[in-house]
Design an enzyme around this catalytic site. Structure first.
Site, PDB file in Angstrom:
ATOM      1  N   LYS A  51       0.813  -1.215   0.000  1.00  0.00           N
ATOM      2  CA  LYS A  51       0.000   0.000   0.000  1.00  0.00           C
ATOM      3  C   LYS A  51       0.850   1.270   0.000  1.00  0.00           C
ATOM      4  CE  LYS A  51      -4.158  -2.160   1.626  1.00  0.00           C
ATOM      5  NZ  LYS A  51      -3.818  -3.568   1.887  1.00  0.00           N
TER       6      LYS A  51
HETATM    7  C1  LIG Z   1      -4.487  -4.632   1.346  1.00  0.00           C
HETATM    8  C2  LIG Z   1      -3.750  -5.895   1.202  1.00  0.00           C
HETATM    9  C3  LIG Z   1      -4.152  -6.889   0.294  1.00  0.00           C
HETATM   10  C4  LIG Z   1      -5.402  -6.746  -0.549  1.00  0.00           C
HETATM   11  O1  LIG Z   1      -5.275  -5.752  -1.543  1.00  0.00           O
HETATM   12  P1  LIG Z   1      -6.572  -5.192  -2.283  1.00  0.00           P
HETATM   13  O2  LIG Z   1      -6.100  -4.113  -3.171  1.00  0.00           O
HETATM   14  O3  LIG Z   1      -7.484  -4.707  -1.207  1.00  0.00           O
HETATM   15  O4  LIG Z   1      -7.163  -6.338  -3.032  1.00  0.00           O
HETATM   16  C5  LIG Z   1      -3.372  -8.018   0.173  1.00  0.00           C
HETATM   17  N1  LIG Z   1      -2.269  -8.190   0.944  1.00  0.00           N
HETATM   18  C6  LIG Z   1      -1.853  -7.274   1.821  1.00  0.00           C
HETATM   19  C7  LIG Z   1      -0.649  -7.547   2.632  1.00  0.00           C
HETATM   20  C8  LIG Z   1      -2.571  -6.094   1.977  1.00  0.00           C
HETATM   21  O5  LIG Z   1      -2.152  -5.175   2.848  1.00  0.00           O
END
Ligand SMILES: *Cc1c(COP(=O)(O)O)cnc(C)c1O
Length: 462
Positions: free
Chosen positions: A112
């Site tokens: 993220k």
């Molecule tokens: C947020 C997250 C996901 C999921 O991603 P999306 O874009 O919501 O599908 C998967 N793995 C980790 C470690 C995350 O932080």
């Protein structure tokens, strides 16, 4: 670029307003009115070019000239200067034609950061230019929270309130949020699960009077700019593996459908992606909807991959918009069903289209653990449980092993140390900048799952 709402009843906006608005006023999500196309020659020209320059060229049509090219290039450079790896998102080989794309070298150790580091600088730029200030309210299943806080802490232009489900995020995840003591950061531990937290945030957005009163803004994955930033690494990794002269496949550990939707946009822009595999844990609403068309919200079941423990997948609405050829009334109909009966069914024509784009599979806890162990034994690498869900799904759904298969590695193993240590006997170490995380002071408040309590908390802290 003009942006339209998936539900077709909100005003069209330009990039800056879409960035600051988050959710559209008709409850929909903003999507670009047209998808820019990159030719094979352009894609080929990305070879050997640094990440920040590819990022500029891929995102430019979505952002410029509303933000000048010079300013945007500078914003990108600043955003990725906080990453600890010089290629920003390195590929690592895990098998003869299998790769993981390490997206976790940013400040909070999850993918993220790739989007949110950019968002922080974009917010700063746009708000400073407009002389405005916003209130960001978000919900997190663990990783969004720290990445969002890291992107706005100490900024004059924003106050941030972050809701996390009390007791349902890992210790590392909680401390990454609550040990940021900046005065514009407010952490809230809410009784309930992630979907409850997200529902409260959505309700705030749908309360238009309150929304205007506090100049509400969002950095959740419903924000288009986050999806946009994630398109870039599909290009850089595919080009490194031979695109556009060769196809590449991707498997994505998926929760809110933001990361994999970015892969779909990359494909629409001209990147030759063969397979896009949605990997879910036992919270399998996405696997169900993509195999049977049935999107029925179940109960959230906690797993060792908690960032994917969700039953309402917000960005799926963007795919619905595409499947229904941009006809907002169809998206509205399905979303109304969802509101009324926690369920909708995709029509068969649209389901068939979806199946041509995506494969999907759920991976249980046992297979997730076995995969962490197997990768360690075969390669010496430690992978986190979310990545493991992806790696397992890739092995089950890959239809052509002559095509490189890239699994997005969404978190650093040290973010989920218990799960990793349990099956490998190895304790994944936190990177140096976080070694003392467990000694730092925490600051957060508790709140009931109650919208009015949230509103008065926000009012009294602004
Ligand atoms: C947020 C997250 C996901 C999921 O991603 P999306 O874009 O919501 O599908 C998967 N793995 C980790 C470690 C995350 O932080």
């Amino acid at each position: 670029m003009r942006y339209v709402s998936t539900r077709g009843q909100a005003p069209e906006l330009g990039f800056e307003d879409v960035l600051l608005t988050g959710l559209a006023r008709d409850g929909g999500l903003y999507v670009p009115a047209t998808i820019p196309q990159l030719s094979a020659d352009e894609i080929r020209s990305f070879r050997g070019v640094p990440y920040s320059q590819v990022a500029f060229r891929v995102m430019k049509p979505f952002v410029c000239p509303e933000i000048s090219e010079d300013d945007f290039a500078e914003i990108i450079d600043k955003a990725y200067s906080t990453f600890r790896h010089k290629t920003i998102v390195p590929l690592a080989q895990t098998g003869s034609n299998d790769w993981i794309l390490e997206l976790f070298h940013g400040p909070t150790l999850a993918f993220k950061d790739v989007a949110l580091q950019l968002l922080g600088h974009l917010f700063d730029h746009v708000l400073t230019k407009q002389g405005r200030k916003v209130t960001i309210v978000g919900a997190t299943s663990g990783d969004t929270g720290s990445a969002a806080i890291e992107c706005v802490k100490d900024r004059e232009c924003a106050e941030i309130f972050m809701l996390h489900p009390k007791g349902l995020v890992s210790d590392v995840q909680r401390k990454q949020m609550t040990t940021v003591l900046s005065s514009n950061v407010h952490n809230l531990a809410v009784g309930g699960n992630f979907d409850d937290c997200q529902a409260m945030v959505k309700a705030l957005f749908n309360d238009l009077a309150f929304r205007d009163e506090i100049t509400l803004s969002a950095v959740n994955s419903i924000n288009w700019a986050r999806v946009m930033a994630q398109i870039v690494y599909y290009f850089t990794s595919a080009v490194a593996l031979g695109a556009p002269d060769r196809e590449v496949s991707y498997t994505v550990p998926t929760g809110n459908f933001g990361d994999i939707y970015a892969g779909y946009v990359a494909q629409q822009m001209g990147l030759p992606i063969k397979q896009l595999i949605v990997a879910t844990n036992r919270n399998d609403i996405l696997t169900r909807v993509l195999t049977s068309g049935d999107y029925t919200v179940g109960k959230v079941s906690p797993t060792i991959s908690p960032s994917m423990d969700i039953q309402v997948s917000s960005n799926f609405e963007r795919l619905l918009y595409n499947l229904y050829d941009g006809r907002g009334e169809n998206v509205r109909r399905l979303m109304d069903n969802l509101n009324q009966s926690k369920s909708f069914t995709i029509d068969s024509e649209q389901l068939n289209k979806a199946k041509q784009i995506f494969d999907a599979i759920q991976v249980d806890e046992q297979d997730t653990e076995a995969t962490i162990k197997a990768i360690f034994e075969q390669t010496g690498m430690l992978i986190d449980p979310h990545t493991a869900v992806g790696v397992k799904a890739a092995s089950l759904k890959n239809t052509d092993t002559s095509i490189p298969m890239v699994t997005l590695s969404t978190a650093h193993p040290a973010k989920f140390p218990e799960a990793v240590e349990k099956v490998t006997g190895q304790h994944p170490a936190l990177p140096a900048h976080m070694e003392d995380l467990f000694e730092r002071t925490e600051k957060y408040d508790r709140l009931d799952h109650d919208l009015d309590a949230l509103k008065s908390y926000i009012r009294s802290n602004l």
